[in-house]
Structures are given as C-alpha cells and as structure tokens.
Enzyme design. Structure first.
Site, mmCIF file in Angstrom:
data_model
loop_
_atom_site.group_PDB
_atom_site.id
_atom_site.type_symbol
_atom_site.label_atom_id
_atom_site.label_comp_id
_atom_site.label_asym_id
_atom_site.label_seq_id
_atom_site.Cartn_x
_atom_site.Cartn_y
_atom_site.Cartn_z
ATOM 1 N N HIS A 1 -56.423 7.260 -2.555
ATOM 2 C CA HIS A 1 -54.809 7.207 -2.544
ATOM 3 C C HIS A 1 -54.527 8.683 -2.457
ATOM 4 C CE1 HIS A 1 -55.789 8.029 -6.836
ATOM 5 N NE2 HIS A 1 -54.584 8.752 -7.046
ATOM 6 N N GLU B 1 -49.887 8.121 -5.645
ATOM 7 C CA GLU B 1 -49.598 8.376 -6.941
ATOM 8 C C GLU B 1 -48.299 9.434 -6.982
ATOM 9 O OE1 GLU B 1 -52.127 10.067 -10.650
ATOM 10 O OE2 GLU B 1 -53.040 9.851 -8.851
#
Length: 65
Positions: free
Chosen positions: A5, A57
């Site tokens: 991510h 995130e």
C-alpha cells in the site's frame, strides 16, 4: 512484484475518511479501517481503497511540539 500500500499524511484522519465516504457514490472506493490509534500506540491511522482496489493508509499529522 507489487506493493502492499501507499501512505499519505493528512491533518485529520476521521475527516479524510468522511470525505472518502462522501465521494463513494461519484467515484467509488471505500473505507476499510476506520480512523483510530494503531495497536499499542497513539498514532491515528485509517485505510481506504481507491476505485481500483489500491490500498491507501491515512496517517494523522502529529501536533508540533
């Protein structure tokens, strides 16, 4: 080989999650982990996915000392 991510620092994670939710109908995507402190810590994070499923995130900026 891919990646897990990407992470982005934002002023207010809960507000960023609300913005993602508000845009879901128009753009897609979703909140996959609500804003809250990391386990055993104080840093506030959340996870969202973009319309293509990429994980992002969100990390709340710490107040300046």
């Amino acid at each position: 080989m891919g990646y897990g991510h990407v992470a982005i620092e934002v002023p207010d994670v809960a507000e960023a999650c609300a913005a993602v939710r508000a845009a879901v109908g128009k753009y897609g995507g979703k909140v996959t982990r609500e804003a809250g402190p990391v386990k055993g810590g104080a840093t506030v994070i959340a996870f969202v996915e973009d319309p293509d499923g990429y994980k992002i995130e969100l990390i709340e900026q710490r107040a300046s000392a």
